[in-house]
Design an enzyme around this catalytic site. Sequence first.
Site, short mmCIF file in Angstrom:
data_model
loop_
_atom_site.label_atom_id
_atom_site.label_comp_id
_atom_site.label_asym_id
_atom_site.label_seq_id
_atom_site.Cartn_x
_atom_site.Cartn_y
_atom_site.Cartn_z
N TYR A 138 -8.21 -15.21 -10.07
CA TYR A 138 -8.29 -15.37 -11.49
C TYR A 138 -9.83 -16.17 -11.63
O TYR A 138 -10.12 -17.48 -11.29
CB TYR A 138 -7.42 -16.26 -12.87
CG TYR A 138 -5.89 -16.16 -12.89
CD1 TYR A 138 -5.79 -14.73 -13.65
CD2 TYR A 138 -4.87 -16.81 -12.76
CE1 TYR A 138 -4.98 -14.77 -13.62
CE2 TYR A 138 -3.50 -16.39 -13.31
CZ TYR A 138 -3.35 -14.89 -13.60
OH TYR A 138 -2.59 -15.10 -13.80
N ASP A 166 -5.68 -7.98 -14.60
CA ASP A 166 -4.69 -7.99 -15.53
C ASP A 166 -5.15 -8.98 -16.66
O ASP A 166 -3.76 -8.39 -18.14
CB ASP A 166 -3.16 -7.37 -15.44
CG ASP A 166 -2.68 -8.23 -15.17
OD1 ASP A 166 -2.86 -9.55 -14.53
OD2 ASP A 166 -1.57 -8.01 -14.13
N HIS A 258 2.09 -7.59 -14.44
CA HIS A 258 1.61 -9.06 -14.11
C HIS A 258 3.62 -9.90 -14.49
O HIS A 258 3.65 -10.40 -15.06
CB HIS A 258 1.28 -9.62 -15.89
CG HIS A 258 0.91 -10.96 -14.71
ND1 HIS A 258 -1.16 -10.85 -14.54
CD2 HIS A 258 1.19 -12.48 -15.02
CE1 HIS A 258 -0.98 -12.79 -14.25
NE2 HIS A 258 0.57 -13.31 -14.38
C1 HOC Z 1 -3.56 -21.71 -17.81
C2 HOC Z 1 -4.31 -20.06 -18.29
O1 HOC Z 1 -0.19 -16.06 -13.89
C3 HOC Z 1 1.64 -16.44 -15.94
C4 HOC Z 1 -0.27 -16.89 -14.79
C5 HOC Z 1 -0.78 -17.62 -15.16
C6 HOC Z 1 -1.65 -17.76 -16.66
C7 HOC Z 1 -2.41 -18.90 -16.53
C8 HOC Z 1 -2.36 -19.34 -18.47
O2 HOC Z 1 2.00 -17.71 -16.61
O3 HOC Z 1 1.38 -15.00 -16.19
#
Ligand code: HOC
Length: 379
Positions: A138, A166, A258
């Site tokens: 990320y 995404d 996702h």
């Molecule tokens: C701290 C930010 O891919 C999901 C994961 C991570 C999300 C990051 C949150 O829950 O989709």
Amino acid sequence: PLSICQSLDDIRAAAEVKLSARARTYFASGAESMTSVRNNRLHWEAISFYPRILRNVSSLSMTCRVMGSPSSLPIFIAPAAAAKLGHPEGELCLARGAARMAIPQCVCTYSSFTNEEIVQCFENEPLRRGGALFFQLYVPKIKKEAEHLIKRAKSLNFQALVITVDSPVIGKREDDDRLRTSTEHRNEIESQPPGKYLPGEEAPTLRGVHCSTLEWSDIPWIRTLWGSKPIILKGIQSAEDAYEATKHDLDGIYLSNHGGRQLDFAPSSVQTLLEINAKYPQVLKMLDIYVDGGVSRGSDVVKALCLGAKAVGIGRGFMYALSAYGTDGVLRAIEFLSDEIQTTLRLLGVTDIAQLNPAYINTRRLANELGIGHVKAVI
Ligand code: HOC
């Protein structure tokens, strides 16, 4: 007990009774009305097979390369955050499963163990038969901070870099938000400076933590930092972007919405794969294509391969497996998938995954329902 489970769905049911409310909510959550989550599953189910008979299917070949690394099966462990929410050994269960069953694990930026701990566990697994580790990136809100993450992944010898594209913001996940507003953790999460925290034991629901200025023109910068090993873009959701990706220095694309957690009403990876086949079939020859979302059966994997995918990622399925039964659950989940892929191939009359092609599936109902081939407008 694990012995009564016969499928990934059975393992999920076993996990759901064990998980804390926070973990159950976080693993299952999806964007807004959950339409993307539902469609991910429904679209696999809308494809049927055309089996062929009276072929010698006594021996099978399922080995392949996934993102440049050898794999015993056309599957990999998809990146998912905060596995410790489900089990104290979290991602280590996944690393052991990947090493013993010789499939790749894509390690999430927001893992609950450090990259070093996961790599060490994978490499020191005494029963290791293969496998590979990839790093899912990320890009943080402060773009430059990605440099540290990429250099660290490179120095730890991760075999591929999977950049999630995404998530310029985090999707609106209402079950998570509802739970968050009713617990003492709310202020704890919100008082953290953006981009500086790992979710750890928390369900991460803050929306503005990622770089929202990332563009195609950033790829050369990432390539220079990462070097020549494979770079894959994760989160491609249109045939147009799949085609655009062919013009950049990439080794593959990963079709994903996702797990339905980002944009509600986003296309499933099956839909995007169908649209690539219909509009830009040349992409299938130019880039390796990976998919995930809603996969719970080996037959889903076979359908994806028929449409031109090289391999399929499973995220939630493995989170439930480790939550219910730790490493044993992960191993069993991989066995179920392997068994189901083998059974499906034999019943289709196929002896090598390389033989799979669109002739073995019927996608007409889904394509008609989605209007694929009818809409000509390009964004
Ligand atoms: C701290 C930010 O891919 C999901 C994961 C991570 C999300 C990051 C949150 O829950 O989709």
